[in-house]
Design an enzyme around this catalytic site. Structure first.
Site, mmCIF file in Angstrom:
data_model
loop_
_atom_site.group_PDB
_atom_site.id
_atom_site.type_symbol
_atom_site.label_atom_id
_atom_site.label_comp_id
_atom_site.label_asym_id
_atom_site.label_seq_id
_atom_site.Cartn_x
_atom_site.Cartn_y
_atom_site.Cartn_z
ATOM 1 N N LYS A 123 1.259 -1.052 -0.152
ATOM 2 C CA LYS A 123 -0.260 0.155 0.479
ATOM 3 C C LYS A 123 0.802 1.522 -0.137
ATOM 4 C CE LYS A 123 -3.924 -2.198 2.095
ATOM 5 N NZ LYS A 123 -4.929 -2.311 3.177
ATOM 6 N N GLU A 174 -0.530 17.990 12.548
ATOM 7 C CA GLU A 174 -0.769 16.916 13.098
ATOM 8 C C GLU A 174 -0.506 16.255 13.846
ATOM 9 O OE1 GLU A 174 -0.358 11.449 11.140
ATOM 10 O OE2 GLU A 174 0.880 13.545 10.579
ATOM 11 N N GLU A 204 -3.985 7.221 -0.872
ATOM 12 C CA GLU A 204 -2.673 7.575 0.697
ATOM 13 C C GLU A 204 -3.612 7.720 1.587
ATOM 14 O OE1 GLU A 204 0.389 10.273 1.359
ATOM 15 O OE2 GLU A 204 -0.231 10.425 -0.611
ATOM 16 N N GLU A 247 7.718 17.672 -3.710
ATOM 17 C CA GLU A 247 6.962 17.938 -2.299
ATOM 18 C C GLU A 247 7.697 17.336 -0.688
ATOM 19 O OE1 GLU A 247 3.307 15.237 0.250
ATOM 20 O OE2 GLU A 247 3.846 15.261 -1.731
#
Length: 567
Positions: free
Chosen positions: A311, A362, A406, A541
């Site tokens: 993944k 976060e 994602e 990024e």
């Protein structure tokens, strides 16, 4: 409990602990490292390591004493020095305890300004909560359902601290016994006695020289602390002692008095448009030439039908910035804070160590009594000065299959982990865009009710590391990271925050930098690699994510400084 097993490598279960002397004997044998480690041990021996105590034995007392409010930090400092000197005759002859004395101040003063005024040779910590205005407060909703109002300290904006009344550190991964050792010094009746600190991303990895002082984890209850509330402030002093650790009440008072004498009450409101330094060199690890093949290797493994890593994996980069003069980590953090109201700001600096600072959007988790809240944050796009263009970028982010994959992996993994420790889990919203000053991400909140308050350690075991900073499955992703990445992440992407008796809160240590005297700074960033990732886009990024750090030091700029003394 499969999700806990996936994450078991990242927290410890062993009960055999190193003592503090072993820390100074366990690192690299270079002359520089031997000197650095010896200095570190000598500094920390001036306080006690709570991990070495008997967590099964309660302390004799945990109490908070609140004095009358005054008008200025100068008066608060004088009042606190006087109160500390009177403690010897006021405290009962107990063999262990924690006492916090706090003086409210009838004006709001920024904690980071207070910290910038203090002696930089002291161990330092800083933690600023982000503003969640405009987002649903799932913890408050849970508290209302359970018939209580939640935390009594919801208006606490930020905390700055120096010194350590008691610290907690070891080379072994953070274990349940370590958590119990910290909890021994905390109480819901003294909610502002908190242990601030963090943990390594991978506590079993080899520790590089720059991260040695932090150990596998490091937490401290500050000796002197400045609390910034909405509309007011507070100066506090905390002492902790335990005769069994050869750290008596007299030792604690003497050490606190020594720290109090170094406290500066002259606080300046200081903001800069530039740090006044110039970049001499900037080097990335890995280089672009090495990063592209690393991404291609990860993609090839993800595509293999036989691979369990099917993944996502998160690959990081560190960027060494060398400047002509030393970077002031607190001034740098203040600059980040000025544009980062929608993010946590933190600083963690053990004795004799570099300063680990960050401006992370976060949250790992926030616990308030039995309520626990986490969030999914993944996929990145730049912001635009044009409103129309910014909305176009937002629509692209919301409709991108690659980014949806994602993000969905991250959200569903966190949901599964919360389900393993909570009776009920709420997800709200399922997917939206969260806009920061320079970037925007896909975002969702998740909250649940713990079965027991003692399950707090299991929150860490379940949630760290999230797929957004490691990958999925976690152990397979960790092994690939260990194979591909050629540097030590240290506490980058690890849990950073505090444990408290009433509530605890941890952010994810991303968008962060390690600032070292004479050595510039190491700036860290990472990106999630999934099927469809492009190496060039991922590299861009990374540059975007570190731009909040580099923008102020890569170019000469006119410095505008405003100074105003706070009496």
């Amino acid at each position: 409990m499969a999700s806990l097993q996936l994450s078991s490598h990242f927290l410890g279960t062993n009960t055999t602990k190193h003592n503090s002397i072993s820390i100074s004997n366990s690192y690299s044998q270079t002359p520089f490292t031997r000197l650095f480690s010896r200095k570190k041990f000598m500094s920390c021996s001036m306080s006690m390591n709570g991990c070495e105590g008997d967590f099964k034995t309660p302390l004799g007392t945990i109490e908070t004493r609140t004095m009358a409010a005054i008008l200025s930090p100068t008066a608060a400092t004088e009042r606190l020095i006087s109160a500390v000197s009177e403690l010897k005759s006021q405290l009962p002859p107990l063999s262990s305890g924690v006492v916090r004395i706090q003086v409210p101040i009838d004006q709001q003063i920024e904690a980071i300004d207070w910290l910038q005024a203090q002696d930089e040779s002291q161990p330092r910590c800083f933690f600023s909560r982000r503003s969640d205005v405009g987002r649903p407060d799932l913890l408050l909703d849970l508290a209302s359902e359970n018939g209580n109002g939640g935390s009594s300290n919801r208006d606490l904006v930020s905390v700055a601290g120096i010194g350590s009344a008691v610290f907690f550190r070891d080379l072994d991964p953070f274990s349940h016994d370590d958590w119990r050792s910290i909890r021994r010094f905390l109480s819901s009746s003294s909610p502002l006695i908190r242990a601030y600190g963090g943990m390594r991303f991978d506590p079993n990895g080899k520790i590089s020289v720059e991260w040695e002082p932090f150990g596998a984890f490091y937490f401290a209850v500050p000796q002197v602390e400045f609390n910034e509330f909405g509309g007011s402030s507070m100066l506090a002093a905390t002492l902790a002692w335990d005769d069994e650790l050869s750290w008596t009440l007299e030792d604690a008072i003497e050490a606190l008095e020594e720290t109090m004498l170094q406290v500066s009450s002259v606080v300046m409101r200081l903001r800069r448009e530039s740090l006044g330094v110039s970049v001499l060199s900037k080097n990335h690890v890995p280089t672009k030439g090495a990063y592209y093949p690393a991404v291609e290797k990860a993609l090839a493994i993800i595509k293999q039908k036989s691979s369990s890593l099917s993944k996502v994996v998160v690959l990081a980069r560190n960027s060494r910035i060398i400047t002509d003069t030393d970077i002031d980590p607190i001034a740098w953090l203040a600059q980040l804070q000025s544009e980062g109201h929608d993010a946590y700001q933190f600083c963690l600096q053990p004795p004799g160590a570099p300063a680990f600072i960050g401006n992370t959007p976060e949250r790992l988790f926030q616990r308030n009594q039995l309520g626990v809240c986490s969030e999914a944050l993944a996929a990145t796009r730049p912001r635009s000065a044009s409103t129309a263009r910014d909305m176009e970028i937002e629509r692209d982010l919301l409709t991108s299959p690659k980014d949806d994959l994602e993000f969905s992996i991250v959200r569903e993994n966190i949901r599964e982990k919360l389900n393993s420790i909570c009776d009920k889990v709420v997800v709200k919203p399922q997917k939206t865009v969260r806009k920061l000053a320079r970037v925007q991400h896909l975002y969702s909140q998740l909250a649940g009710k713990l079965r027991r308050e003692d399950d707090e350690f299991d929150i860490l075991a379940a949630l760290h590391p999230t797929p957004a900073v490691c990958g999925l499955p976690a152990e397979e992703a960790r092994l690939l990271i260990k194979e591909i990445e050629s540097f030590d992440r240290g506490m980058y992407a690890g849990p950073i925050g505090f444990f408290g008796g009433e509530e605890s809160e941890f952010a994810v240590g991303i968008r962060s930098a390690l600032v070292e005297k004479g050595l510039g700074a190491l700036i860290y960033a990472g990106t999630g690699i999934v099927a469809g990732s492009n190496p060039a886009s991922e590299w861009n990024e990374l540059d975007l994510k570190i731009s909040q750090f580099t923008k102020s030091i890569e170019y000469e700029a006119t410095t505008t400084t405003t100074l105003q003394t706070i009496n």
